[in-house]
Design a protein around this motif. Structure first.
Motif, mmCIF file in Angstrom:
data_model
loop_
_atom_site.group_PDB
_atom_site.id
_atom_site.type_symbol
_atom_site.label_atom_id
_atom_site.label_comp_id
_atom_site.label_asym_id
_atom_site.label_seq_id
_atom_site.Cartn_x
_atom_site.Cartn_y
_atom_site.Cartn_z
ATOM 1 N N ASN A 127 83.646 52.798 -3.292
ATOM 2 C CA ASN A 127 83.286 52.025 -5.078
ATOM 3 C C ASN A 127 84.171 50.411 -4.695
ATOM 4 O O ASN A 127 83.536 49.948 -4.363
ATOM 5 C CB ASN A 127 84.035 53.002 -5.618
ATOM 6 C CG ASN A 127 82.731 54.036 -6.112
ATOM 7 O OD1 ASN A 127 81.664 54.449 -5.465
ATOM 8 N ND2 ASN A 127 83.332 55.259 -6.792
ATOM 9 N N THR A 128 85.730 50.916 -4.076
ATOM 10 C CA THR A 128 85.796 48.966 -4.012
ATOM 11 C C THR A 128 85.034 48.209 -3.142
ATOM 12 O O THR A 128 85.549 46.941 -3.070
ATOM 13 C CB THR A 128 87.776 49.427 -4.206
ATOM 14 O OG1 THR A 128 87.957 49.582 -4.929
ATOM 15 C CG2 THR A 128 87.630 48.123 -4.033
ATOM 16 N N ASN A 129 85.350 49.207 -1.350
ATOM 17 C CA ASN A 129 84.803 48.438 -0.691
ATOM 18 C C ASN A 129 83.230 48.371 -1.350
ATOM 19 O O ASN A 129 82.706 46.949 -0.479
ATOM 20 C CB ASN A 129 84.902 49.588 0.376
ATOM 21 C CG ASN A 129 86.668 49.792 0.923
ATOM 22 O OD1 ASN A 129 87.040 48.726 0.888
ATOM 23 N ND2 ASN A 129 86.138 50.843 1.484
ATOM 24 N N SER A 130 82.248 48.929 -1.141
ATOM 25 C CA SER A 130 81.175 48.587 -1.197
ATOM 26 C C SER A 130 81.221 47.016 -2.287
ATOM 27 O O SER A 130 80.373 46.253 -2.477
ATOM 28 C CB SER A 130 80.189 49.923 -2.595
ATOM 29 O OG SER A 130 80.430 50.953 -1.391
ATOM 30 N N ALA A 131 82.107 47.319 -3.976
ATOM 31 C CA ALA A 131 82.202 46.131 -4.495
ATOM 32 C C ALA A 131 82.241 45.119 -3.918
ATOM 33 O O ALA A 131 81.910 43.815 -4.307
ATOM 34 C CB ALA A 131 83.240 45.926 -5.583
ATOM 35 N N LEU A 172 80.266 42.179 -3.452
ATOM 36 C CA LEU A 172 80.778 40.030 -3.938
ATOM 37 C C LEU A 172 80.517 39.815 -2.800
ATOM 38 O O LEU A 172 79.894 37.916 -2.901
ATOM 39 C CB LEU A 172 82.493 40.330 -4.128
ATOM 40 C CG LEU A 172 83.156 38.410 -4.744
ATOM 41 C CD1 LEU A 172 82.212 38.349 -6.129
ATOM 42 C CD2 LEU A 172 84.032 39.516 -5.016
ATOM 43 N N LYS A 173 81.213 39.370 -1.247
ATOM 44 C CA LYS A 173 80.668 38.758 -0.415
ATOM 45 C C LYS A 173 79.262 37.989 0.235
ATOM 46 O O LYS A 173 79.182 37.437 -0.027
ATOM 47 C CB LYS A 173 81.748 39.963 1.369
ATOM 48 C CG LYS A 173 80.957 38.613 2.329
ATOM 49 C CD LYS A 173 81.661 40.095 3.131
ATOM 50 C CE LYS A 173 81.606 38.955 4.983
ATOM 51 N NZ LYS A 173 81.874 39.826 6.002
ATOM 52 N N ASN A 174 77.715 38.952 -0.253
ATOM 53 C CA ASN A 174 77.269 38.899 -0.137
ATOM 54 C C ASN A 174 76.123 37.901 -1.168
ATOM 55 O O ASN A 174 76.029 37.184 -0.842
ATOM 56 C CB ASN A 174 76.321 40.510 -0.575
ATOM 57 C CG ASN A 174 76.382 41.434 1.050
ATOM 58 O OD1 ASN A 174 76.721 40.398 1.876
ATOM 59 N ND2 ASN A 174 76.037 42.488 0.971
ATOM 60 N N THR A 175 77.262 38.223 -2.126
ATOM 61 C CA THR A 175 76.871 37.023 -3.354
ATOM 62 C C THR A 175 77.395 35.932 -2.384
ATOM 63 O O THR A 175 76.662 34.263 -3.229
ATOM 64 C CB THR A 175 77.352 37.755 -4.655
ATOM 65 O OG1 THR A 175 76.870 39.362 -5.077
ATOM 66 C CG2 THR A 175 77.084 36.890 -5.189
ATOM 67 N N MET A 176 78.745 35.727 -3.303
ATOM 68 C CA MET A 176 78.942 34.189 -2.131
ATOM 69 C C MET A 176 78.651 34.012 -1.338
ATOM 70 O O MET A 176 78.170 32.455 -1.321
ATOM 71 C CB MET A 176 81.154 34.830 -1.698
ATOM 72 C CG MET A 176 81.593 35.409 -2.741
ATOM 73 S SD MET A 176 81.756 34.291 -4.006
ATOM 74 C CE MET A 176 82.269 32.819 -3.503
ATOM 75 N N GLU A 177 78.002 34.876 -0.294
ATOM 76 C CA GLU A 177 77.387 34.255 0.744
ATOM 77 C C GLU A 177 75.929 33.783 0.480
ATOM 78 O O GLU A 177 75.243 32.489 0.509
ATOM 79 C CB GLU A 177 76.655 35.353 1.904
ATOM 80 C CG GLU A 177 77.596 35.753 2.769
ATOM 81 C CD GLU A 177 77.206 36.598 3.547
ATOM 82 O OE1 GLU A 177 76.487 36.805 3.986
ATOM 83 O OE2 GLU A 177 78.522 37.188 4.620
ATOM 84 N N SER A 178 75.689 34.053 -0.541
ATOM 85 C CA SER A 178 74.081 33.862 -1.587
ATOM 86 C C SER A 178 74.128 32.320 -2.294
ATOM 87 O O SER A 178 73.062 31.285 -2.438
ATOM 88 C CB SER A 178 73.421 34.703 -2.192
ATOM 89 O OG SER A 178 72.978 35.946 -1.192
ATOM 90 N N ALA A 179 75.401 31.785 -2.584
ATOM 91 C CA ALA A 179 76.331 30.849 -3.884
ATOM 92 C C ALA A 179 75.795 30.386 -2.870
ATOM 93 O O ALA A 179 75.966 29.000 -3.221
ATOM 94 C CB ALA A 179 77.285 31.625 -4.614
#
Length: 367
Positions: A254-258, A262-269
């Motif tokens: 679960n931590t790896n998925s989160a 978060l990495k995808n969100t940071m890339e989108s941001a």
């Protein structure tokens, strides 16, 4: 013939008595099965010699002292009875000297004579001369003690002279002199180090006292809060047990998925920030309507004037709707036009609507 029990007991008692006597004499150094010659020796003193002491010739045992007793004539002399082994022959001029063979053993009798006997051998029951030698005489033998003292004196003097030479008193003595100089320097350094250590200890006494006081306070605090510390330890143990029972692998997944989300969100941001940066660059360089609106004051003034005219028109429409929509069914007289109060180009309120004004309504309006 049958032997009675009484005879058996008697024989057993005789054997026991004989064994006891033989064992006792054996422990005293006597041999009851061998014949011995007995010789008497008179001494003024025996220096602690006891019965069963060894009798030696040149360090070899040839008998033992079977008995010691005090003479009955009142002279104070002591008579020792020597039991010599069978076959041992000694001359009549033999001297029985009480000696100390070594530092650990007891006294013994050493038989001293010059040569073997011929026709003058001691017979059993004869008396020979006795003497007592001290420990030094026992060690050096017949050599005069004075001669040994002189030899020892010469050896000591020679050793002292050698030491003085090494110290530099009678020769060069470079090696020993340098050694003692180094030893003196070492002692001096040790003395200086000790003085420095004393100063250091004197300066840090207060610090050590403070440290000891702090340790005492810490120990007292730990003692006073032992219940809380025990509760903390119990909670830690419970938490450890729960972590042990928990599914660590699922939690890590679960931590790896989160972390991935978060990495995808940071890339989108990051992409959004890049796009925003492009828009800001276009605005700064005057590209597009928004950039012109921000950077062209004329366009801003025109938009501002247009908004003011639109506001005036809306006010005029609210106050004089018939001016824009004129419907008369019965030929009713038209109401007098009321101009907008804040219209700098229009008529004042209460003016005649039939009077023609320069700008009765904003330009672009429908009549």
């Amino acid at each position: 013939m049958k032997i009675s029990n009484e005879v058996k007991v008697g024989l057993l008692a005789v054997v026991a008595i004989f064994t006891f006597v033989w064992g006792y004499n054996f422990l005293k150094g006597k041999d009851v099965f061998s014949s011995s010659d007995y010789v008497f020796v008179e001494y003024d003193r025996v220096d602690g010699m006891t019965a069963s002491a060894l009798v030696l010739i040149n360090g070899f045992q040839v008998g033992y002292v079977s008995d010691l007793y005090l003479k009955e004539d009142g002279s104070g002399k002591i008579v020792a009875i020597i039991s010599l082994d069978n076959g041992v022959k000694i001359p009549k001029n033999t001297v029985a000297a009480i000696t100390s063979p070594d530092l650990l053993s007891g006294k013994a009798i050493t038989l001293e004579f010059d040569k073997a006997c011929g026709d003058d051998c001691v017979m059993s029951g004869d008396t020979i001369q006795g003497t007592v030698k001290n420990m030094l005489q026992s060690m050096v033998g017949d050599v005069p003690v004075k001669e040994y003292v002189e030899k020892a004196k010469d050896a000591i003097n020679s050793g002292i002279d050698s030491i003085l030479v090494k110290f530099g008193a009678g020769g060069d003595g470079d090696g020993m002199s340098e050694t003692f100089d180094d030893l003196k320097a070492t002692i001096s350094n040790l003395r200086g180090a000790t003085a420095g250590l004393n100063i250091l200890l004197a300066n840090t006494t207060d610090d050590f006292t403070g440290i000891a006081s702090n340790l005492n306070d810490l120990t007292l605090t730990l003692k006073n809060n032992s219940d809380q510390i025990e509760a903390i330890m119990q909670n830690t143990a419970d938490l450890t047990e729960k972590l042990k029972d928990a599914d660590i692998n699922e939690t890590l997944e679960n931590t790896n998925s989160a972390i991935t989300e978060l990495k995808n969100t940071m890339e989108s941001a990051d992409k959004a920030l890049g796009s925003l940066e492009e828009v800001m660059d276009k605005l700064n360089y005057g590209e597009g309507t928004a950039a012109l609106l921000m950077n062209d004051p004329k366009l801003y003034n025109n938009l501002n004037n247009a908004m003011r005219d639109l506001d005036l028109m809306l006010k005029d429409f609210r106050l004089n709707p018939k001016r824009y929509v004129n419907v008369s069914v019965f030929g009713k007289k038209q109401k007098q036009y009321e101009g907008v109060a804040d219209d700098p180009e229009g008529k004042e309120a209460g003016s005649n609507p039939n009077e023609k004004s320069e700008n009765p309504i904003p330009e672009g309006s429908n009549n």
